[in-house]
Design a protein around this motif. Sequence first.
Motif, PDB file in Angstrom:
ATOM      1  N   THR A 110       0.805  -1.228   0.000  1.00  8.66           N
ATOM      2  CA  THR A 110       0.000   0.000   0.000  1.00  8.66           C
ATOM      3  C   THR A 110       0.830   1.267   0.000  1.00  8.66           C
ATOM      4  OG1 THR A 110      -0.152  -0.095   2.426  1.00  8.66           O
ATOM      5  CG2 THR A 110      -1.926  -1.143   1.158  1.00  8.66           C
ATOM      6  N   GLY A 111       2.158   1.145   0.119  1.00  8.73           N
ATOM      7  CA  GLY A 111       3.023   2.314   0.082  1.00  8.73           C
ATOM      8  C   GLY A 111       3.431   2.668  -1.332  1.00  8.73           C
ATOM      9  N   MET A 112       4.544   3.368  -1.455  1.00  9.62           N
ATOM     10  CA  MET A 112       5.043   3.789  -2.763  1.00  9.62           C
ATOM     11  C   MET A 112       5.497   2.570  -3.555  1.00  9.62           C
ATOM     12  SD  MET A 112       5.648   6.398  -4.791  1.00  9.62           S
ATOM     13  CE  MET A 112       5.753   7.883  -3.745  1.00  9.62           C
ATOM     14  N   ARG A 113       5.038   2.462  -4.792  1.00  5.12           N
ATOM     15  CA  ARG A 113       5.380   1.331  -5.637  1.00  5.12           C
ATOM     16  C   ARG A 113       6.018   1.814  -6.936  1.00  5.12           C
ATOM     17  NH1 ARG A 113       0.152  -1.683  -6.772  1.00  5.12           N
ATOM     18  NH2 ARG A 113       1.544  -2.697  -8.273  1.00  5.12           N
ATOM     19  N   GLY A 114       6.894   0.966  -7.492  1.00  4.93           N
ATOM     20  CA  GLY A 114       7.512   1.279  -8.766  1.00  4.93           C
ATOM     21  C   GLY A 114       9.007   1.032  -8.734  1.00  4.93           C
ATOM     22  N   ASP A 115       9.644   1.168  -9.894  1.00  3.96           N
ATOM     23  CA  ASP A 115      11.102   1.091  -9.977  1.00  3.96           C
ATOM     24  C   ASP A 115      11.694   2.417  -9.521  1.00  3.96           C
ATOM     25  OD1 ASP A 115      11.060  -1.499 -11.018  1.00  3.96           O
ATOM     26  OD2 ASP A 115      10.812  -0.753 -13.069  1.00  3.96           O
ATOM     27  N   LEU A 116      12.850   2.343  -8.892  1.00  5.67           N
ATOM     28  CA  LEU A 116      13.436   3.550  -8.315  1.00  5.67           C
ATOM     29  C   LEU A 116      13.673   4.640  -9.355  1.00  5.67           C
ATOM     30  CD1 LEU A 116      15.968   2.042  -5.747  1.00  5.67           C
ATOM     31  CD2 LEU A 116      13.920   3.375  -5.239  1.00  5.67           C
ATOM     32  N   ASP A 117      14.134   4.272 -10.540  1.00  5.47           N
ATOM     33  CA  ASP A 117      14.427   5.306 -11.534  1.00  5.47           C
ATOM     34  C   ASP A 117      13.171   6.060 -11.959  1.00  5.47           C
ATOM     35  OD1 ASP A 117      13.873   2.693 -12.938  1.00  5.47           O
ATOM     36  OD2 ASP A 117      13.882   4.045 -14.659  1.00  5.47           O
ATOM     37  N   GLU A 118      11.989   5.425 -11.834  1.00  3.84           N
ATOM     38  CA  GLU A 118      10.733   6.097 -12.159  1.00  3.84           C
ATOM     39  C   GLU A 118      10.191   6.889 -10.974  1.00  3.84           C
ATOM     40  OE1 GLU A 118       9.253   2.599 -15.239  1.00  3.84           O
ATOM     41  OE2 GLU A 118       8.331   2.804 -13.262  1.00  3.84           O
ATOM     42  N   VAL A 119      10.377   6.348  -9.777  1.00  4.64           N
ATOM     43  CA  VAL A 119       9.814   6.974  -8.576  1.00  4.64           C
ATOM     44  C   VAL A 119      10.556   8.250  -8.202  1.00  4.64           C
ATOM     45  CG1 VAL A 119       9.507   6.682  -6.080  1.00  4.64           C
ATOM     46  CG2 VAL A 119       8.858   4.840  -7.658  1.00  4.64           C
ATOM     47  N   VAL A 120      11.891   8.209  -8.262  1.00  5.27           N
ATOM     48  CA  VAL A 120      12.693   9.330  -7.758  1.00  5.27           C
ATOM     49  C   VAL A 120      12.328  10.666  -8.403  1.00  5.27           C
ATOM     50  CG1 VAL A 120      15.039  10.261  -7.651  1.00  5.27           C
ATOM     51  CG2 VAL A 120      14.610   7.906  -6.958  1.00  5.27           C
ATOM     52  N   PRO A 121      12.252  10.793  -9.746  1.00  4.14           N
ATOM     53  CA  PRO A 121      11.914  12.096 -10.322  1.00  4.14           C
ATOM     54  C   PRO A 121      10.457  12.503 -10.101  1.00  4.14           C
ATOM     55  CG  PRO A 121      12.181  10.461 -12.052  1.00  4.14           C
ATOM     56  CD  PRO A 121      12.622   9.814 -10.781  1.00  4.14           C
ATOM     57  N   ARG A 122       9.578  11.546  -9.765  1.00  4.41           N
ATOM     58  CA  ARG A 122       8.187  11.896  -9.490  1.00  4.41           C
ATOM     59  C   ARG A 122       8.050  12.644  -8.177  1.00  4.41           C
ATOM     60  NH1 ARG A 122       6.082   6.334 -10.487  1.00  4.41           N
ATOM     61  NH2 ARG A 122       5.311   6.434  -8.347  1.00  4.41           N
ATOM     62  N   ILE A 123       8.941  12.382  -7.245  1.00  6.71           N
ATOM     63  CA  ILE A 123       8.815  12.945  -5.899  1.00  6.71           C
ATOM     64  C   ILE A 123       9.284  14.388  -5.844  1.00  6.71           C
ATOM     65  CG2 ILE A 123       9.621  12.706  -3.510  1.00  6.71           C
ATOM     66  CD1 ILE A 123       9.911   9.713  -4.066  1.00  6.71           C
ATOM     67  N   ASN A 124      10.370  14.708  -6.564  1.00  5.55           N
ATOM     68  CA  ASN A 124      10.979  16.037  -6.465  1.00  5.55           C
ATOM     69  C   ASN A 124      11.876  16.238  -7.690  1.00  5.55           C
ATOM     70  OD1 ASN A 124      11.986  18.486  -5.560  1.00  5.55           O
ATOM     71  ND2 ASN A 124      12.364  17.769  -3.470  1.00  5.55           N
ATOM     72  N   THR A 125      12.333  17.464  -7.888  1.00  5.80           N
ATOM     73  CA  THR A 125      13.289  17.705  -8.972  1.00  5.80           C
ATOM     74  C   THR A 125      14.725  17.460  -8.523  1.00  5.80           C
ATOM     75  OG1 THR A 125      13.449  20.059  -8.387  1.00  5.80           O
ATOM     76  CG2 THR A 125      11.783  19.424 -10.016  1.00  5.80           C
ATOM     77  N   TRP A 126      15.022  17.636  -7.242  1.00  7.07           N
ATOM     78  CA  TRP A 126      16.315  17.329  -6.638  1.00  7.07           C
ATOM     79  C   TRP A 126      17.470  18.191  -7.158  1.00  7.07           C
ATOM     80  CZ3 TRP A 126      14.670  14.732  -2.727  1.00  7.07           C
ATOM     81  CH2 TRP A 126      13.660  13.783  -2.858  1.00  7.07           C
ATOM     82  N   THR A 127      17.170  19.275  -7.848  1.00  2.91           N
ATOM     83  CA  THR A 127      18.251  20.059  -8.456  1.00  2.91           C
ATOM     84  C   THR A 127      19.143  20.756  -7.436  1.00  2.91           C
ATOM     85  OG1 THR A 127      16.672  21.870  -8.743  1.00  2.91           O
ATOM     86  CG2 THR A 127      17.063  20.448 -10.644  1.00  2.91           C
ATOM     87  N   GLY A 128      18.659  20.990  -6.246  1.00  2.16           N
ATOM     88  CA  GLY A 128      19.481  21.664  -5.243  1.00  2.16           C
ATOM     89  C   GLY A 128      20.123  20.722  -4.253  1.00  2.16           C
ATOM     90  N   HIS A 129      20.130  19.423  -4.560  1.00  2.97           N
ATOM     91  CA  HIS A 129      20.614  18.415  -3.619  1.00  2.97           C
ATOM     92  C   HIS A 129      21.954  17.821  -4.047  1.00  2.97           C
ATOM     93  CE1 HIS A 129      16.388  18.620  -2.504  1.00  2.97           C
ATOM     94  NE2 HIS A 129      16.590  17.806  -1.490  1.00  2.97           N
ATOM     95  N   GLU A 130      22.676  17.319  -3.044  1.00  3.57           N
ATOM     96  CA  GLU A 130      23.752  16.375  -3.300  1.00  3.57           C
ATOM     97  C   GLU A 130      23.090  15.001  -3.364  1.00  3.57           C
ATOM     98  OE1 GLU A 130      27.052  16.703  -3.851  1.00  3.57           O
ATOM     99  OE2 GLU A 130      26.779  18.883  -3.854  1.00  3.57           O
ATOM    100  N   VAL A 131      23.322  14.253  -4.439  1.00  3.94           N
ATOM    101  CA  VAL A 131      22.603  13.008  -4.681  1.00  3.94           C
ATOM    102  C   VAL A 131      23.560  11.829  -4.639  1.00  3.94           C
ATOM    103  CG1 VAL A 131      21.127  11.754  -6.286  1.00  3.94           C
ATOM    104  CG2 VAL A 131      20.922  14.244  -6.106  1.00  3.94           C
ATOM    105  N   TYR A 132      23.162  10.792  -3.916  1.00  4.46           N
ATOM    106  CA  TYR A 132      23.937   9.562  -3.817  1.00  4.46           C
ATOM    107  C   TYR A 132      23.062   8.405  -4.296  1.00  4.46           C
ATOM    108  CZ  TYR A 132      27.269  12.161  -0.958  1.00  4.46           C
ATOM    109  OH  TYR A 132      28.184  13.071  -0.519  1.00  4.46           O
ATOM    110  N   VAL A 133      23.590   7.587  -5.199  1.00  3.91           N
ATOM    111  CA  VAL A 133      22.837   6.470  -5.753  1.00  3.91           C
ATOM    112  C   VAL A 133      23.700   5.216  -5.660  1.00  3.91           C
ATOM    113  CG1 VAL A 133      21.517   5.607  -7.721  1.00  3.91           C
ATOM    114  CG2 VAL A 133      21.799   8.082  -7.405  1.00  3.91           C
ATOM    115  N   CYS A 134      23.142   4.154  -5.099  1.00  2.29           N
ATOM    116  CA  CYS A 134      23.915   2.919  -4.966  1.00  2.29           C
ATOM    117  C   CYS A 134      22.976   1.723  -5.059  1.00  2.29           C
ATOM    118  CB  CYS A 134      24.673   2.894  -3.644  1.00  2.29           C
ATOM    119  SG  CYS A 134      25.795   1.484  -3.499  1.00  2.29           S
ATOM    120  N   GLY A 135      23.429   0.677  -5.718  1.00  4.35           N
ATOM    121  CA  GLY A 135      22.645  -0.536  -5.864  1.00  4.35           C
ATOM    122  C   GLY A 135      23.115  -1.311  -7.072  1.00  4.35           C
ATOM    123  N   PRO A 136      22.291  -2.194  -7.616  1.00  7.22           N
ATOM    124  CA  PRO A 136      22.668  -2.916  -8.834  1.00  7.22           C
ATOM    125  C   PRO A 136      22.967  -1.946  -9.970  1.00  7.22           C
ATOM    126  CG  PRO A 136      20.736  -3.905  -7.808  1.00  7.22           C
ATOM    127  CD  PRO A 136      20.992  -2.626  -7.083  1.00  7.22           C
TER     128      PRO A 136
END
Length: 371
Positions: A315-341
């Motif tokens: 019942t929570g947030m569903r989807g692949d991370l690459d699709e979910v992340v830009p839906r939540i915010n634009t993130w342009t003012g952030h330092e971004v860290y991505v790790c996984g497969p």
Amino acid sequence: MSLNPRLVKESFSVVEPVAERAAAYFYGRLFAQSPHLRGMFPPAMDITRDRLFGSLTRIVWMLDSPDSLGGYLGQLGRDHRKYGVMAEHYTAVGNALLATIKRFAAEIWNAEIEAAWVAAYTAAADLMIGAADADAGVNPAWWLAEVVDHDRRTPDITVVTLRPSQPMAFTPGQYVNVQVARWPRVWRTFSIANAPRADNTITLHVRTLPGGWVSTALAQHTKAGDQVLLGPPVGTMAPPDGERDILCVAGGTGLAPLKAIVQQVIASGRRPNISMIVGARRVAELYDLPDLRRMESGFPWLSVLPVVSQEDSYTGMRGDLDEVVPRINTWTGHEVYVCGPATMVNATVRRLLDSGVPLASIHRDAIQGEP
């Protein structure tokens, strides 16, 4: 002899499409010329061959960035100490490498290209040898570590806590190579999942992979009191220096280095807003969520969002991370860290770039392959 990055890159681009054949030729040539070196390598060479060309590719394309290249080569030189690599071994490796590039780039090979490769390899080897020599007076070639806690979180994810016999300095975001007694000379990389602790312990998040020699041994054949070997900490992903808000995107056990980075930021006393998006295929694979919730409750500037991709009843947030992340915010003012497969990291980074996040603000790491 001056460096010529252009000639090295142009000739290497001819070899890249046949990297698998070239790597096999390189090791065949190396062991034929220096058979005594074979004992320094694991019985199965598949992963070793892949890592050879991964490292070589990185070095070639960093030739125009001497500061970054120097840092990477320094880490390689220090890390190679755990294999018993000595200065004289670099000559044998260099000869085999030059013969390999010459064979697979034969249609364009000439004296100028050969001189460019000799200059590049000589400079790289000197940096690695120098880093290893400097490190020898400060740190051991490897650390003996005792297993102090072994927590099987899911059928294929185990959290293992180790206490090195000597202090091990590391930067949150780095990883270590691990060797178990069951598989001598086979090293597997695992990210450190904590910021430095007063008791010197480190925690690793171990996913058991099919055919994974070291991960299976750690998960199924290791218990508290056992001992393993650790190589020196390596990796360039590190906590941010500034005050900008932070986004962490973790897929599976890619959570480990990002958790360490978040712990370090919290311990620093700074108060940036930290958004941690943690992905898994199913709810049961959110193996560290209780501890993340504890971190969240103690640091109001941290928000943790679990995302599930393959469980329709969630019942929570569903989807692949690459699709979910830009839906939540634009993130342009952030330092971004991505790790996984690697596939998840690559797809997420592309989405972030498309949404306007500058490449310089994105720090990435991909889970290493398992021998």
